[in-house]
Design a protein around this motif. Structure first.
Motif: not given
Lengths: 134, 1179
Positions: A42-44, A46-47, A60-61, B344, B455
């Motif tokens: 979620l952190d990434i 968010q950005d 994203v990850e 990423t 997080r």
């Protein structure tokens, strides 16, 4: 169909409102292990969500061999999928169709935005879509 | 990364060897080392030591054996420290030019050196040391030397030592020659190897890899990074081909070797890429490397080796990335996940790799545990019977061997796979993986926290906590889990919260903290989890943690467990049973739930009064509603409801369990006890209890908490909440569940409050304020205050008096005025409160409060019985006319003991006008029929236009009038003019009272005016003549006022300054007081010249109907200085009554001023005949 796939919808206030294990493989790890990864991603998101106008943010990850793909709706509800397949087009179609389903849920006057989606119809449809696209 | 040998971690540096002339070695090595690129030196003090450069003698006939390994462990070190690219022979010039014996020696040394270097392509340089420039060696000798050495002319260097500048030049020359030769040497060496690779003239694939590695190293020596990278990559690729084809070693060790070499090659490649700033390429390469090797193959028993290796890859890469992290941001495009940048965001963060390294290390530990715990897997090691001794690293990278000692000879024997496995397992067990994992997660955690990625940081923190948990460090684990749970709780990730709470619960169980255990268990049981996956799969135990799967049945089980603990039963003990929790009656557990506690879901109390306010002592209804989300119903034994007024507290007991409330009544005398038929809390169902409360003291009655007692040793104390301001349950807010109101009445559910206002009791004491009309400025105005008890006795009564500006604004003086204490600044002032019986004792009696300030006063009221009254007088003085509100409040207790009774307050207010009693005005006049010529009237001075002018040394008349503008009659005993005390004003002017005041005080009815007459004679000529201050003493007329008021009030008003000036001419009109018709009389005009100048005057007398006169109509006259001129006329009146005298005009030529007497002055009364005044009658 992907071996592992964990699908989760996160409301705009970061609360998961729908979760489903949609992988075909027998469960190796419990759902919450996947949730840990999705929560961390979620952190990434968010950005990233503010850097693009596209809804589908792609991968994203990466966590070992698992990839997190995200689709952000206009209301900042995030559809997150943890998966191991690399079928990007399929994932995109999956997200788009789930988005449509989600909008139908939102149109329900008895549904309070941001609350848990408990509709069994929605659940069935999402699982069917997962079988179709992932 | 620190595990790697030094030579691998740093880029290789060229090596030269210096032989002979040891005194210069220090300087030369230091200089070469500081060059860019640096050159290392191998310094040999004299030629006897050159054998170290010698090559190992190989039997030329022996065939080259098959390669026993891929890379030799010491090869790189050898080339970096032992085999020089250039050998420099240093000779001093004396040795060359000296006697033949020295020359011979030199030649021998050279020959020896050449012999040693034979077979290698090491370059030879001869350096000739000279003390100074003049110390030159002849050309012939140089040539001879060069020929001996068989070198190019430029490789014979003359080195001058003594001159600083020459030394510098020589060193530079030396360095450039060395650099050039090193480059040549490494290129040649590299080329030799490359030829072998290109011709594929190698017998095995191992050699191919080795050649690639060597070629890359030589390229690195030359700082040709691109070529180095290419050869490393070639080597890496060749190594990939080797997997599955090589049979040289037993299968396990074969893989171990390949991986070790791959690791080394990969490390070199990553380093080169990162140092070249190619971060994206480096990460891509790393991903490829991991993808190529991450598949787990081989014996499961040694799977831990694989995970350890994989973890190391991540760790090393993270460290590499961290050390070169400065270059990252500029090279990376912001858009991730695109085709040109498939990476990423996190993949650029070292923390990401630390975290993965830690994960793999966890995997390793798990595999290691499996392999040691399961006996059947260890058959390989059991066949050999234990761990072989003295296993060491062999000469090749990634290989191990056994050192076998037999007498004095040591033999190195290869290991079998089983021996290797037991060795590796023993080695692995020595490491404390847990702490390594924690350290890695901590690094990742700190890094992610720094990036504000809370997080993922909490993910790391969670992992860290689990490691602590595994390591049985429960304190640390609990602390970390607490932090993690906080985030999950906040964001509502219920499953994750369940997991974390499960660990926390287990930690507190192990730590023996029953309270924490109960709290965590209750929170877990109250989480909104409804799914039920069916029977739990025991294989998944590892994944689930101690909480087990998040299911509804687990919630129930957790609740049952905790309640059985609270009932005194033991909790089902954990596997090791190290710590058993138990709860006894002696140490009851009390759980406090406040508004932010996560346990609100487990127990929520909402309290609502049915009314908003209540009379003191009268009963009111209150509804206590309880809600619990625990899956199983709870039976509460006793509910204690606590208020801020402890007398209102009451207890509700479960009638089911305690049929009679008598027992409680004995226990708790003070609290009321009620009983309810059932106190069972079902899941998500409000338990509503309505009861009656008798309100206590006036003020706020607030319900503080509701405590539920369950069993003998457990109590939940929950802060009471008002239904109106109650917040939703945080995690249940978005769940789909039936929401119901805490009270049956929906209005109360929305507006109900846990607070009720208890009104004050009705005062039964009267407070009377009365006034006699408006107050007058200056007087002490008396306001009588009467306290009359009508039904209450007054105890500890306190009277508060407050004066407030009636027009608002509150204060009767501005704050700035309050600072200065001059009394005239204050407009209205409370002077005194009289009528207190024990006024004198007030200083000694501390209970008797008496405090008066300008606008505020407090006095205590004596004890009054029922029917008694007490009165007092307030003295208020007005300094300015102002309307004021007077607030008086009486506070008292009905009972002599303050605590038992309630304070009652009575408030009264009164508006009082402050008015000015007397308006003073004044007027100056000249004496009758006298006119001085005042020049200022002719020509006014600027600024003094409006000022009255008086003639010096002439008497003027001052009339002061005082007008009563109040509504009450006043008496004026006296009016006077007071001069200022200083002598100047006394001398400058004399004021005398002429008349107007009789001895009796004058009575002035409202609107009447009183006049006082004073004569004023200025003595000095000045612009500012102080005439004095009018002082009027007045008092209210006592006959009309209700009470006699003896005090005389003085009102003062300062008269404005006047001008006084010397008149040059004074004119007096002289005529009799009256005339008689037809009788002639004289009329004189006396003109006095007061100057010392000759004054010319002109005068004229106009005709008049009423008079005939004789004398000049117009004339002029000269008046000598200080003399006077008399103009005389004889007049006969022709008409009776008041008649205007003929108009006379006198003008001064010098001042061009004319003097016209006013009509009043020139009027005379003419009697028709001689009047007969009856003087006697008038007496």
């Amino acid at each position: 169909m992907a071996n592992t796939a964990c699908f989760i919808i996160v409301s705009r206030n970061d609360i998961p409102i729908y979760e489903a294990e949609v992988g075909s493989a027998p469960k190796e790890e419990a759902a919450h292990q996947h949730q840990f990864i999705l929560h961390a991603a979620l952190d990434i998101v968010q950005d990233l969500a503010w850097t693009t106008s596209a809804m589908f943010l792609k991968a994203v990850e990466r966590f070992n061999d698992l990839v997190v793909s995200v689709y952000v709706t206009a209301g900042h509800t995030r559809l997150m999928l943890l998966h191991d397949s690399r079928n990007e087009d399929g994932i995109k179609s999956f997200f788009q169709e789930v988005h449509e389903l989600y909008i139908k849920i939102l149109l329900n006057p008895l549904y309070l935005s941001g609350s848990r989606i408990t509709s069994s119809h929605f659940d069935t449809k999402v699982r069917a879509l997962a079988r179709k696209y992932l | 990364m620190e595990d790697y040998p030094e030579e691998l971690r740093t880029p290789p540096v060229s090596l030269v060897s210096l032989v002979g002339c040891p005194e210069l070695h220090q300087a030369i090595s230091a200089f070469l080392h500081s060059e860019q690129p640096p050159i290392n030196t191998l310094a040999l003090p004299d030629f006897s030591k050159i054998s170290v450069l010698a090559r190992k003698q190989k039997d030329p006939l022996a065939s080259t054996p098959a390669a026993a390994g891929i890379l030799k462990r010491d090869w790189l070190l050898k080339h970096r420290t032992k085999i020089p690219a250039v050998a420099a022979a240093l000779f001093s010039s004396e040795q060359v030019t000296g006697d033949p014996a020295q020359w011979l020696q030199l030649c021998t040394d050279l020959e020896n050196l050449k012999a040693v270097l034979r077979g290698r392509s090491t370059k030879l340089v001869v350096v000739l040391m000279q003390r100074s420039v003049n110390d030159e060696v002849s050309e012939d000798l140089m040539i001879a030397l060069r020929k001996r050495a068989e070198i190019d002319p430029k490789h014979l260097i003359v080195f001058v030592q003594n001159d600083a500048s020459e030394l510098r030049i020589s060193l530079n020359r030396l360095a450039s020659i060395f650099a050039e030769l090193c480059n040549t040497y490494y290129r040649e060496e590299g080329r030799k190897i490359k030829v072998r690779i290109e011709k594929k003239s190698f017998t095995s694939i191992e050699l191919n890899i080795r050649y690639c590695f060597k070629a890359a190293i030589y390229a690195e020596f030359r700082r040709d990074w691109t070529e180095a990278l290419r050869f490393y990559e070639d080597g890496y690729r060749a190594l990939r081909e080797m997997i599955g084809t090589s049979t040289r070693l037993p299968p396990i060790q074969r893989l171990v070797e390949i991986k070790a070499v791959a690791e080394q090659l990969h490390f070199k490649i990553s380093t080169l890429l990162l140092h070249g700033g190619k971060v994206v390429e480096a990460i891509t390469w790393f991903n490829k490397h991991i993808a190529a090797y991450e598949r787990l193959v081989g014996e499961p028993e040694i799977a831990f080796l694989h995970w350890e290796w994989l973890s190391r890859q991540f760790l090393v890469f993270a460290e590499l990335l961290e050390t070169s992290s400065a270059a990252i941001p500029s090279t990376v495009s912001p858009r991730f996940g695109t085709s040109e940048n498939p990476l990423t965001d996190w993949e650029f963060q070292p923390a990401y790799y630390y975290q993965l390294a830690a994960n793999h290390l966890r995997e390793k530990r798990y595999c290691l545990e499996c392999s040691t715990s399961v006996p059947e897997y260890s058959e390989l090691s059991s066949t050999v019977g234990g761990v072989p001794e003295s296993v060491m690293l062999s000469a090749y990278v990634g290989q191990y061997a056994r050192l076998f000692e037999e007498g004095n000879t040591n033999t190195v024997l290869p290991l079998s796979d089983s021996e290797y496995v037991s060795y590796a397992r023993m080695e692995a067990r020595r490491f404390q993986d847990t702490y390594e994992i924690i350290a890695l997660f901590r690094k990742a955690y700190e890094s992610f926290s720094g990036l504000k990625a809370s997080r993922i940081a909490s993910y790391c923190s969670n992992r860290m906590a689990r490691e602590y948990f595994i390591a049985k460090d429960f304190n640390n684990a609990k602390q970390l889990f607490d932090g993690v749970a906080c985030l999950y709780r906040q964001e509502g990730w219920v499953t994750l919260l369940w997991e974390s709470l499960g660990y926390l619960r287990e930690c507190s169980r192990r730590l023996g903290s029953a309270k924490d255990f109960v709290e965590y268990s209750l929170e877990m049981a109250a989480l909104p989890i409804f799914s039920d996956l069916g029977p739990e799969n025991s294989e998944n135990k590892r994944d689930y943690g101690p909480a087990g799967p998040a299911t509804h049945s687990m919630r129930q089980r957790v609740q049952e467990e905790v309640f059985s603990l609270l009932k005194g039963e033991h909790v089902p003990v954990t596997t090791d049973g190290s710590c058993v929790l138990h709860v006894t009656e002696d140490e009851p557990i009390r759980v406090d739930i406040d508004l932010v506690s996560p346990l609100r879901v487990a127990f929520l109390a909402s309290v609502a009064f049915h009314d908003q306010s209540v009379k003191p002592g009268s009963p009111t209804m209150i509804t206590v509603s309880l809600l619990s989300q625990l899956p199983c119903p709870i039976e509460v034994d006793q509910l204690e409801i606590q208020f801020n007024q402890s007398t209102c507290n009451f207890i509700i007991v479960n009638a089911h369990k305690f049929p009679s409330t008598e027992k409680f009544a004995e226990d708790d005398q003070r609290s009321l006890v009620e009983s309810a038929p059932s106190l069972t809390l079902s899941s998500n169902k409000w338990l509503r209890l309505t009861s009656e409360v008798k309100s206590g003291q006036s003020g706020k009655l607030e319900c503080l908490s509701v405590s539920a007692k369950i069993g003998h040793s457990f109590m939940i104390s929950c802060r009471a909440e008002s239904p109106a301001s109650m917040e939703d349950l945080p995690l249940w807010k978005f769940e789909e569940w039936l929401e119901s109101f805490p009270t049956k009445d929906p209005g109360l559910a929305f507006y109900g409050q846990k607070v009720i206002q208890v009104e004050e009791p009705e005062p039964q004491v009267d407070l009377i304020l009365s006034t006699t009309g408006p107050a007058l400025v200056g007087e002490k105005f008396i306001v009588p205050v009467t306290v009359e008890s009508k039904g209450h006795a007054v105890h500890s009564g306190e009277l508060k008096i407050n004066l407030v500006d009636a027009r608002g604004g509150g204060m009767l003086m501005s704050p700035r005025d309050a600072e200065s204490f001059s009394s005239d600044r204050r407009h209205v002032e409370l002077l005194n409160i009289s009528g207190i019986p024990d006024e004198d004792e007030s200083q000694t009696d501390s209970d008797n409060v008496r405090k008066i300030q300008h606008s505020f006063g407090v006095v205590s009221v004596p004890v009054l019985g029922v029917g008694e009254s007490w009165s007092s007088k307030l003295e208020i003085k007005w300094h300015r006319p102002k309307s004021v509100m007077l607030y008086v409040s009486l506070g008292y207790y009905t009972n002599s003991t303050e605590a038992a009774s309630q304070r009652v307050n009575v408030h009264r207010s009164l508006q009082i006008e402050g008015k000015i009693p007397i308006i003073i005005s004044h007027r100056f006049m000249m004496p009758f029929r006298q006119e001085p010529l005042l020049l200022s009237k002719v020509k006014a001075l600027p600024g003094y236009e409006h000022r009255v002018s008086l003639a010096v040394n002439e008497t003027s008349i001052l009339i002061v009038s005082a007008r009563n503008c109040s509504e009450v009659p006043l008496r004026l005993p006296s009016m006077s003019i007071e001069m200022d005390d200083d002598d100047d004003s006394q001398n400058s002017c004399s004021v005398q009272h002429i008349g107007g005041i009789s001895d009796d005080p004058v009575l002035l009815v409202p609107g009447e005016e009183f006049k006082g007459v004073f004569s004023v004679t200025p003595h000095v000529d000045t612009l500012n003549l102080d005439v004095g201050t009018v002082c009027i003493n007045w008092t209210r007329d006592s006959k009309l006022g209700s009470e006699p008021q003896d005090s005389i009030i003085v009102t003062k008003q300062r008269l404005p300054d006047v001008k006084s000036e010397k008149p040059p001419i004074v004119v007096n009109l002289e005529c009799p007081a009256h005339a008689i018709l037809g009788v002639p009389f004289s009329f004189y005009v006396r003109v006095r010249n007061l100057t010392s100048l000759l004054q010319e005057i002109k005068y004229s007398l106009g005709d008049s109907q009423s008079f005939v006169f004789c004398g000049p109509h117009n004339d002029a006259a000269f008046i000598l200085p200080k003399a006077e001129h008399l103009i005389s006329y004889e007049l006969v009146p022709l008409g009776s009554g008041p008649q205007q005298l003929p108009h006379i005009t006198i003008s001064s030529v010098r001042y061009s001023a004319a003097l016209n007497p006013t009509a009043a002055e020139s009027t005379i009364f003419v009697y028709p005949s001689e009047p007969k005044f009856n003087t006697e009658e008038s007496k």
